[in-house]
Design a protein around this motif. Sequence first.
Motif, mmCIF file in Angstrom:
data_model
loop_
_atom_site.group_PDB
_atom_site.id
_atom_site.type_symbol
_atom_site.label_atom_id
_atom_site.label_comp_id
_atom_site.label_asym_id
_atom_site.label_seq_id
_atom_site.Cartn_x
_atom_site.Cartn_y
_atom_site.Cartn_z
ATOM 1 N N GLY A 143 0.842 -1.209 0.000
ATOM 2 C CA GLY A 143 0.000 0.000 0.000
ATOM 3 C C GLY A 143 0.865 1.242 0.000
ATOM 4 O O GLY A 143 0.483 2.295 0.523
ATOM 5 N N TYR B 95 -12.972 0.777 0.581
ATOM 6 C CA TYR B 95 -11.733 0.506 -0.167
ATOM 7 C C TYR B 95 -10.667 1.510 0.233
ATOM 8 O O TYR B 95 -10.819 2.709 0.013
ATOM 9 C CB TYR B 95 -11.996 0.577 -1.677
ATOM 10 C CG TYR B 95 -10.840 0.064 -2.503
ATOM 11 C CD1 TYR B 95 -10.559 -1.296 -2.561
ATOM 12 C CD2 TYR B 95 -10.011 0.934 -3.222
ATOM 13 C CE1 TYR B 95 -9.499 -1.781 -3.311
ATOM 14 C CE2 TYR B 95 -8.947 0.461 -3.976
ATOM 15 C CZ TYR B 95 -8.700 -0.898 -4.022
ATOM 16 O OH TYR B 95 -7.645 -1.382 -4.758
ATOM 17 N N TYR C 227 -9.435 -8.048 -6.348
ATOM 18 C CA TYR C 227 -8.627 -7.366 -7.353
ATOM 19 C C TYR C 227 -8.578 -8.290 -8.556
ATOM 20 O O TYR C 227 -7.685 -9.102 -8.709
ATOM 21 C CB TYR C 227 -7.219 -6.973 -6.884
ATOM 22 C CG TYR C 227 -6.810 -5.702 -7.617
ATOM 23 C CD1 TYR C 227 -6.643 -5.707 -8.989
ATOM 24 C CD2 TYR C 227 -6.687 -4.494 -6.949
ATOM 25 C CE1 TYR C 227 -6.349 -4.538 -9.677
ATOM 26 C CE2 TYR C 227 -6.391 -3.316 -7.628
ATOM 27 C CZ TYR C 227 -6.230 -3.352 -8.996
ATOM 28 O OH TYR C 227 -5.959 -2.192 -9.682
ATOM 29 N N ASN D 87 -11.596 -1.756 -6.369
ATOM 30 C CA ASN D 87 -11.406 -0.458 -7.024
ATOM 31 C C ASN D 87 -12.379 -0.373 -8.195
ATOM 32 O O ASN D 87 -12.099 -0.853 -9.292
ATOM 33 C CB ASN D 87 -9.956 -0.314 -7.491
ATOM 34 C CG ASN D 87 -9.702 1.060 -8.070
ATOM 35 O OD1 ASN D 87 -10.640 1.775 -8.446
ATOM 36 N ND2 ASN D 87 -8.444 1.432 -8.159
HETATM 37 P P1 AHM Z 1 2.078 -2.395 -3.289
HETATM 38 O O1 AHM Z 1 1.828 -1.114 -2.581
HETATM 39 O O2 AHM Z 1 2.835 -3.389 -2.481
HETATM 40 O O3 AHM Z 1 2.597 -2.204 -4.687
HETATM 41 O O4 AHM Z 1 0.633 -3.160 -3.424
HETATM 42 C C1 AHM Z 1 -0.300 -2.937 -4.359
HETATM 43 C C2 AHM Z 1 -1.491 -2.221 -3.768
HETATM 44 C C3 AHM Z 1 -2.306 -3.024 -2.785
HETATM 45 O O5 AHM Z 1 -1.954 -2.747 -1.461
HETATM 46 C C4 AHM Z 1 -3.693 -2.516 -3.060
HETATM 47 O O6 AHM Z 1 -4.672 -3.458 -2.755
HETATM 48 C C5 AHM Z 1 -3.654 -2.216 -4.528
HETATM 49 O O7 AHM Z 1 -2.321 -2.009 -4.878
HETATM 50 C C6 AHM Z 1 -4.414 -0.991 -4.887
HETATM 51 O O8 AHM Z 1 -4.379 -0.825 -6.259
HETATM 52 P P2 AHM Z 1 -5.277 0.259 -7.027
HETATM 53 O O9 AHM Z 1 -4.699 1.592 -6.709
HETATM 54 O O10 AHM Z 1 -5.132 -0.106 -8.481
HETATM 55 O O11 AHM Z 1 -6.690 0.112 -6.542
#
Ligand code: AHM
Length: 341
Positions: free
Chosen positions: A121, A245, A265, A213
Motif C-alpha cells: 500500500g 476501499y 482485485y 477499485n
Molecule cells: P504495493 O503497494 O505493495 O505495490 O501493493 C499494491 C497495492 C495493494 O496494497 C492494493 O490493494 C492495490 O495495490 C491498490 O491498487 P489500485 O490503486 O489499483 O486500486
Amino acid sequence: MVNGSEVITIERFIMEQERLYPEATGELSNLLYDLCLAAKIISRHVRRAGLSDILGAAGAVNVSGDLQQKLDLFANETVRNSVQHTGRVCVTASEEDPEPVPVPPGKAAGKYVVLYDPLDGSMNIDVNVSIGTIFSIHKRVTKKNGTAGLADCLQVGKKQIAAGYILYGSSTMLVYTTGQGVHGFTLDPTIGEFLLSHPDIRTPPVGRYYSVNESNWNRWTPPVQRVVAAFKNGEGTVQPKNARYIGSLVADFHRNLISGGIFLYPAATNYPQGKLRLLYEAAPLAFVVAQAGGRATDGCRPILDIVPASLHQKTPLVIGSKDDVAFAARILSTEAVVGAK
Ligand code: AHM
Ligand code: MG
C-alpha cells in the motif's frame, strides 16, 4: 483479550504454541520473533514518517514498475537484515528485489525461506493512510549443502509453514498463523511488546463489506461486473453490502477479516493477470483467511493450489468471507467458461 495485569506477550504465546509440538526445534518460533523485531523497527519509522526526511519517492522503479518509496526500501532492508543473519533462513525474496537473495556466503543458512512484501500500500505512505508488511514462510526444498534460490521460493501456497502481516494502522498489529488458527497482537508502544489482543480470529461466513477499485469497472469482464454488481445491489440470496476501499491490501484485508467482507482485485484490461503478486501478497493472506474460516480464489482455483512459475507472478484475487467468495467463484468460473466458448 488483554485484561488488567494478565497480558500475554507474543513471545509467551509463540512459546506456548511451540510446546504443543514436542518435535519443534524452536527455529520457527525464533524466526517469528525476528519478524517481530523487524515489525517494531518499521513501525517506529512509519510513526515518524512525517517528522524525518523519509517521505517521498526514492526515484527508482521496482520490478513491477511501481515507483519505490524510501520507506519501502527501508522496510525491505529491515526485514532482510532481521532474518538473514540468524542461521534460521536460507533465502529471502521480496517485492522490492528482482531476484531471490540467498544468505551471503560464509553465513549459516537455515531451513526456512521468507517471502515478503515489505511495505504494502506504499502509495498511501505520503498521505498518512494505513500500510502493512506481508510475510510467507516455507521450508527449504533444495539440498542443504548448495545455495538456496528460486526453487525454494517457487512453492505452492498450501505448503506454507507460517504466514501473516503487520498492519501500521491506528495501532500496529501483527497477525499470523502457523496452521493453528489466526492470532492477532497489538503493539504497546510504551513497553515495546506485541500483546495478544485477538486470539483465534474467525471471519464471519458472510461479510458486511465489499472492497474493490470500482474505477476499473469498464476494464472488467462481464462476469466480474456481475459479481461486483451483486455485492453492491444484491442478487438472489446475496444481500447488498457496504463499500470500503482503502487501497492498501493489508488494511482492506484486515478490516474484512475482523468484520466480514470480500476483497477483489480481478484481472482487468490494464492488468490481464491481476495486479497483486501471488507469492508474497495473495498466498500468505490466503493461508491466513483459510485458517480463519474464509476462502481465497483467483476465480478458477483456490489461491493456495496455484503452483507459481515465476517470483513476481501476479494473480487475480478474490478473498474473504467464505460464502461471498464461493458466490464469486461460482460466477467467475462458470461464466468465464461459457464466455470462452
Ligand atoms: P504495493 O503497494 O505493495 O505495490 O501493493 C499494491 C497495492 C495493494 O496494497 C492494493 O490493494 C492495490 O495495490 C491498490 O491498487 P489500485 O490503486 O489499483 O486500486
Ligand atoms: Mg503490496
